[in-house]
Write a protein that holds these residues in place. Structure first.
Motif, PDB file in Angstrom:
ATOM      1  N   GLU A   1      -0.534 -17.194 -21.021  1.00  0.00           N
ATOM      2  CA  GLU A   1      -0.677 -18.151 -19.925  1.00  0.00           C
ATOM      3  C   GLU A   1      -2.091 -18.114 -19.338  1.00  0.00           C
ATOM      4  O   GLU A   1      -2.674 -19.155 -19.038  1.00  0.00           O
ATOM      5  CB  GLU A   1       0.356 -17.870 -18.830  1.00  0.00           C
ATOM      6  N   THR A   2      -2.644 -16.929 -19.190  1.00  0.00           N
ATOM      7  CA  THR A   2      -4.012 -16.801 -18.675  1.00  0.00           C
ATOM      8  C   THR A   2      -5.012 -17.429 -19.627  1.00  0.00           C
ATOM      9  O   THR A   2      -5.950 -18.110 -19.200  1.00  0.00           O
ATOM     10  CB  THR A   2      -4.352 -15.316 -18.451  1.00  0.00           C
TER      11      THR A   2
ATOM     12  N   SER B   1      -8.040 -24.513 -20.140  1.00  0.00           N
ATOM     13  CA  SER B   1      -7.953 -25.738 -19.351  1.00  0.00           C
ATOM     14  C   SER B   1      -9.135 -25.867 -18.399  1.00  0.00           C
ATOM     15  O   SER B   1      -9.687 -26.958 -18.220  1.00  0.00           O
ATOM     16  CB  SER B   1      -6.655 -25.774 -18.551  1.00  0.00           C
ATOM     17  N   ASP B   2      -9.536 -24.765 -17.793  1.00  0.00           N
ATOM     18  CA  ASP B   2     -10.694 -24.783 -16.897  1.00  0.00           C
ATOM     19  C   ASP B   2     -11.971 -25.146 -17.653  1.00  0.00           C
ATOM     20  O   ASP B   2     -12.790 -25.924 -17.168  1.00  0.00           O
ATOM     21  CB  ASP B   2     -10.865 -23.426 -16.211  1.00  0.00           C
TER      22      ASP B   2
ATOM     23  N   ARG C   1     -11.878 -28.868 -18.486  1.00  0.00           N
ATOM     24  CA  ARG C   1     -12.154 -29.683 -17.304  1.00  0.00           C
ATOM     25  C   ARG C   1     -13.635 -29.643 -16.928  1.00  0.00           C
ATOM     26  O   ARG C   1     -14.223 -30.651 -16.569  1.00  0.00           O
ATOM     27  CB  ARG C   1     -11.309 -29.202 -16.135  1.00  0.00           C
TER      28      ARG C   1
ATOM     29  N   TYR D   1      -4.475 -19.899 -21.752  1.00  0.00           N
ATOM     30  CA  TYR D   1      -4.346 -21.349 -21.666  1.00  0.00           C
ATOM     31  C   TYR D   1      -4.969 -21.891 -20.381  1.00  0.00           C
ATOM     32  O   TYR D   1      -5.585 -22.946 -20.381  1.00  0.00           O
ATOM     33  CB  TYR D   1      -2.878 -21.763 -21.734  1.00  0.00           C
ATOM     34  N   LYS D   2      -4.812 -21.159 -19.309  1.00  0.00           N
ATOM     35  CA  LYS D   2      -5.393 -21.589 -18.032  1.00  0.00           C
ATOM     36  C   LYS D   2      -6.921 -21.587 -18.101  1.00  0.00           C
ATOM     37  O   LYS D   2      -7.577 -22.527 -17.654  1.00  0.00           O
ATOM     38  CB  LYS D   2      -4.909 -20.667 -16.917  1.00  0.00           C
ATOM     39  N   LYS D   3      -7.482 -20.549 -18.710  1.00  0.00           N
ATOM     40  CA  LYS D   3      -8.937 -20.486 -18.850  1.00  0.00           C
ATOM     41  C   LYS D   3      -9.440 -21.588 -19.773  1.00  0.00           C
ATOM     42  O   LYS D   3     -10.484 -22.195 -19.514  1.00  0.00           O
ATOM     43  CB  LYS D   3      -9.365 -19.119 -19.365  1.00  0.00           C
TER      44      LYS D   3
END
Length: 116
Positions: free
Chosen positions: A32-33, A39-40, A43, A35-37
């Motif tokens: 999850e971390t 995504s950042d 963006r 994927y979040k990174k």
């Protein structure tokens, strides 16, 4: 004033986790971390990203932006522009993603105003 004594940030050695339950939960949290990174980064820099991971129980997990075809095409031929149709599909997907991001940002602003 006395100096505060804390443990601060501890360094954790990289070693295989022996307990299976701990191994699965650690994998899920780190995935999850990751994927979040990703995504950042997407963006912030508007790039194509592809991540494929396999869990300790050999289940595949994937994360692609903008599409899997766009990422694979860029990976195998990084200097080729691709067909005109695929370029249009990628551009259309990017536009839809940006529109949805704007909608999400607006909803977050509305939610903040309602909670305050």
């Amino acid at each position: 004033m006395a100096e505060k004594k804390t443990l601060r940030r501890q360094k954790i050695s990289m070693a295989k986790i022996g307990n299976e339950d701990d191994l699965y939960s650690s994998f899920s949290k780190r995935r999850e971390t990751l994927y979040k990174k990703a995504s950042d980064i997407i963006r912030k820099y508007d790039i194509d990203v592809g991540i494929v991971t396999f869990s300790p129980s050999d289940n595949p997990f994937s994360f692609f932006h903008s599409t899997i075809d766009a990422v694979v095409d860029r990976f195998f031929s990084p200097y080729a522009l691709g067909s005109e149709t695929s370029c249009l599909n990628i551009a259309n997907t990017r536009i839809r993603i940006k529109e949805k991001q704007v909608e999400l940002d607006n909803l977050e602003i509305i939610e903040e105003t309602l909670t305050n």
